[in-house]
Design an enzyme around this catalytic site. Structure first.
Site: not given
Ligand code: ACO
Length: 336
Positions: A117, A263, A293
């Site tokens: 990314c 980004h 993304n």
């Molecule tokens: N739908 C519903 N529930 C979900 C989903 C979904 N798609 N995905 C995860 N959950 C649930 C999890 O299972 C968890 O449930 P639990 O508490 O019962 O275990 C709950 O939601 C919370 O999960 P978290 O992982 O804590 O959620 P968070 O608020 O951190 O959001 C996310 C997750 C969106 C992936 C976030 O961490 C994020 O955006 N991180 C950055 C990752 C990223 O951008 N990666 C791309 C490549 S690198 C870059 O571009 C920078």
């Protein structure tokens, strides 16, 4: 740099997005998730999906043609093509070589830059160096990825995030003032990598560690694995750090920045970045709701949309920042 060395100016921008739209409602039918969860946690409403048969190089070439048109440059006149991608059409040859052939860009060298990314900022900096040293005058920099082909569509933690696309810029040599000061084009870049954090975001199979085999497919090793919370934390911190580092190198502060082109990974990351940079939210360019993304393509797609909409104008100062697998992160300050 000696004073005679030119700066690298963006002469044209372009993008390509595949026509197929996949909405959050569509994903609701694939995994246990909801439109509300995805919008609240990521800001994404829909993304574009490259259909079977559409490759990264197809999209890259289409975006590149738009940028070449805007710049008024023929592909045959390019001195270098730099393609940022982690999803080339195949392991060999480079994605850039295939793009070069499709564009009919003579025999100019063509190389891939893989920083996921963060790839576009890295590729932009590579292209800029060749112009600054006087080696080349016209460089095409493309960011393109088809990450949706490497997503486990049964993993709700990753499948909601990514979309496909390509964006491109054409860089041209611009004479600098006799004192050597760069006042146009790419004013500064800052690049960093922390390879100890590689396990936070990776595709375990298909490389020399685990060459493709029936077993690697059975173990689903060709799909993205991600520690979302860890990436989130590093993204906020390092998008801010990269912006500040590039601005510092340009001898500037946020006060002289017109637009932040960061980004597009997650709207909540962008909001945190705006807060920490003390930037008004309306200075943050944003299209994550429509494209998700798009990895290496994220910044050049957003830049091209903003240029063609008349939002970003000639003379505006844009600070770019990106972070991705590696982890790698980078910033760039550009006067358009
Ligand atoms: N739908 C519903 N529930 C979900 C989903 C979904 N798609 N995905 C995860 N959950 C649930 C999890 O299972 C968890 O449930 P639990 O508490 O019962 O275990 C709950 O939601 C919370 O999960 P978290 O992982 O804590 O959620 P968070 O608020 O951190 O959001 C996310 C997750 C969106 C992936 C976030 O961490 C994020 O955006 N991180 C950055 C990752 C990223 O951008 N990666 C791309 C490549 S690198 C870059 O571009 C920078």
């Amino acid at each position: 740099m000696p004073s005679s060395m030119p700066s690298a100016r963006i002469l044209g921008t372009g993008r390509f997005l595949p026509p197929d739209v996949r909405t959050n409602r569509d994903i609701e039918r694939m995994v246990e998730t909801s439109d509300t969860w995805i919008v609240e946690r990521t800001g994404i409403r829909e993304r574009r999906i490259a259909p079977d048969g559409m490759t990264t190089s197809d999209m890259a070439a289409a975006g590149a043609r738009e940028a070449l048109d805007m710049a008024g440059i023929r592909a045959a006149d390019l001195d270098l093509i730099v393609l940022a991608t982690v999803t080339p059409d195949m392991p060999m040859p480079s994605g850039a070589a295939i793009v070069q052939g499709k564009l009919g860009a003579g025999h100019c060298p063509a190389i891939d830059v893989g920083a996921a990314c963060a790839g576009f900022v890295f590729a932009l900096s590579v292209g800029e160096q060749f112009i600054r040293t006087g080696k080349y005058r016209t460089v095409l920099v493309v960011g393109a990825d088809t990450l949706t082909k490497f997503i486990d569509w049964t993993d709700r933690k990753t499948c909601v995030l990514f979309g496909d696309g390509a964006g491109a810029v054409v860089l041209g040599a611009e004479a600098v003032a006799s004192d050597g000061a760069v006042t146009q084009g790419i004013l500064a870049t800052s690049l960093s990598t922390d390879g100890t954090l590689a396990p936070a975001l990776y595709i375990p199979g298909g490389g020399s560690a685990r060459p493709p085999s029936a077993a690697t497919v059975d173990e689903r090793l060709h799909f993205i694995r991600m520690n979302g919370q860890e990436i989130f934390k590093h993204a906020v911190k390092n998008l801010v750090a990269a912006s500040r580092a590039a601005l510092g190198e340009a001898g500037m502060t946020m006060a002289s920045v017109d637009w932040v082109c960061a980004h597009q990974a997650n709207k909540r990351i962008l909001d945190q970045v705006a807060l920490r940079l003390e930037t008004a939210p309306d200075r943050m360019l944003c299209n994550i709701d429509r494209v998700g993304n798009t990895s290496s393509a994220s910044i050049p797609i957003l830049l091209d949309e903003s240029v063609r909409a008349g939002t970003v104008r000639t003379g505006d100062v844009v600070v770019m920042s990106a972070l991705g697998a590696g982890i790698s992160w980078g910033g760039a300050v550009v006067r358009m």
